[in-house]
Design an enzyme around this catalytic site. Structure first.
Site, short mmCIF file in Angstrom:
data_model
loop_
_atom_site.label_atom_id
_atom_site.label_comp_id
_atom_site.label_asym_id
_atom_site.label_seq_id
_atom_site.Cartn_x
_atom_site.Cartn_y
_atom_site.Cartn_z
N HIS A 130 37.56 -22.38 83.79
CA HIS A 130 37.86 -21.70 82.98
C HIS A 130 36.49 -20.36 84.39
O HIS A 130 35.50 -20.97 84.05
CB HIS A 130 37.95 -20.90 81.99
CG HIS A 130 37.95 -19.67 81.93
ND1 HIS A 130 39.21 -18.55 81.80
CD2 HIS A 130 37.42 -18.62 81.56
CE1 HIS A 130 39.38 -17.95 81.82
NE2 HIS A 130 38.53 -17.50 81.48
N HIS B 1 37.50 -10.76 83.29
CA HIS B 1 37.88 -12.29 83.34
C HIS B 1 39.95 -12.13 83.50
O HIS B 1 40.46 -11.38 82.40
CB HIS B 1 37.51 -13.35 82.99
CG HIS B 1 38.15 -13.64 81.20
ND1 HIS B 1 37.46 -14.91 81.15
CD2 HIS B 1 37.65 -12.72 80.02
CE1 HIS B 1 38.26 -14.30 79.32
NE2 HIS B 1 38.38 -13.56 79.41
N CYS C 29 42.36 -17.45 86.35
CA CYS C 29 41.46 -16.70 86.78
C CYS C 29 40.49 -16.82 87.40
O CYS C 29 39.69 -16.40 87.62
CB CYS C 29 40.62 -17.55 84.93
SG CYS C 29 40.39 -19.51 85.86
#
Length: 341
Positions: A305, A317, A257
């Site tokens: 994240h 993402h 991420c």
């Protein structure tokens, strides 16, 4: 009057009934034993696997942080070692020069006893004594002062290098710990998936595929990016759609991420930190209503994240192991805040 009382069963009859009952029980038991085991609920299995993947991502971000710290410390240790080597060279040159003065003095009539004493011991001890300095020539005194200063700097640098080396060893230990934790979670998730039939695994994969296909071309609205660099970073991230999530990867064909957001902003000429927790503090925080395309979006309480806000309630993402860079609704994850770079 004839009796209608039912006759008592004979022994032979009782044996027959018991035998039949036992046979029926054996048959039922056998059927139960041979019955197919209950199929695991795909929804429950997917939830379990997703949880393990989420835990793996948490460990991955900690690994990324430890790796970055290790790289930083390795550079600092290398720089300090170079400085120590340079200072040691300077110190040797100064001492050689002072020794040359003493040799010349000896050839011209003998070395001064005080200078002889200084050359054979630590000059720091004697430089603090004014009476000693008075017995030296101005050139010799200046050389000794330089030696004292260089030696003090050298000692400080050596002490700092020793401390940095200890920190580096700690960072390496933490790196191995987080790598093991991440790989352990990934292995556990794979073990759960391996326990399923091919049909069940295909059903889970199909769920993820449908989620990706449903957001392949989302309506992102027409809100402009807050800056040219944010627009450029988001545009770079869009070129990575469909590329796989990979543990601790920073591109250009695989990402985790924070690896995706870091790589994308690098394409826009902006260097942001490697770790999602550090990216979370790299700019002013935004509420959901303040988000604009290209802003970073931080998820989960521990900020493990991160993705891009793409517009109209969508994020872009790198989601998790086994998935690909894609759009997803911002409400699918616990939103914390946005960050404007």
């Amino acid at each position: 009057m004839a009796s209608h009382r039912r006759p008592k069963p004979t022994s032979r009859m009782r044996v027959t009934v018991l035998t039949a009952t036992a046979a029926a029980a054996v048959a039922l038991t056998s059927q139960a034993a041979n019955a197919a085991p209950a199929k695991p609920d795909i929804k429950d299995v997917k939830s379990q696997v997703d949880k393990l993947y989420d835990e793996a991502e948490q460990a991955t971000e900690k690994y990324n942080g430890a790796k970055e710290q290790q790289s930083k410390l390795e550079k600092e240790v290398g720089d300090l070692q170079d400085q120590v080597a340079r200072e040691q060279g300077t110190l040797n040159t100064l001492r050689d020069g002072l020794g040359a003065m003493a040799s010349a003095q000896y050839r011209n009539g003998g070395i001064d006893p005080t200078l002889q004493l200084l050359l054979s011991t630590d000059p720091d001890t004697y430089l603090s004594k004014a009476s000693t300095m008075d017995q030296l020539s101005s050139q010799q005194a200046e050389s000794l002062k330089q030696i004292q200063e260089v030696k003090r700097t050298l000692d400080q640098q050596r002490a700092e290098a020793t401390t940095k080396m200890a920190s580096l060893e700690g960072a390496r230990t933490e790196l191995g710990k987080q790598k093991e934790a991440a790989q352990s979670k990934l292995a556990a998730a794979q073990k759960v998936l391996n326990s399923l039939t091919a049909q069940q695994r295909a059903a889970i994969a199909d769920q993820d595929a449908r989620a990706s296909r449903s957001n392949e071309r989302p309506n992102l609205g027409d809100i402009p990016a807050p800056s040219q660099r944010a627009a450029a970073a988001l545009a770079a991230a869009k070129t990575r759609i469909g590329m796989p999530y990979s543990w601790s990867a920073t591109g250009p064909s695989k990402f985790d991420c924070s690896g995706l957001t870091m790589w994308s902003y690098a394409q826009a000429g902006v260097n942001i930190p490697r770790m999602s927790q550090d990216q979370a503090n790299y700019g002013p925080h935004l509420s959901m209503s303040q988000l604009a395309p290209g802003d970073l979006v931080i998820f989960f309480g521990d900020r493990h994240h991160v993705g891009f806000y793409a517009g109209n309630g969508m994020v872009l993402h790198a989601p998790k192991p086994g998935a690909y860079v894609r759009y997803e609704a911002i409400g699918n994850m616990p939103f914390q805040f946005g960050v404007r770079i």
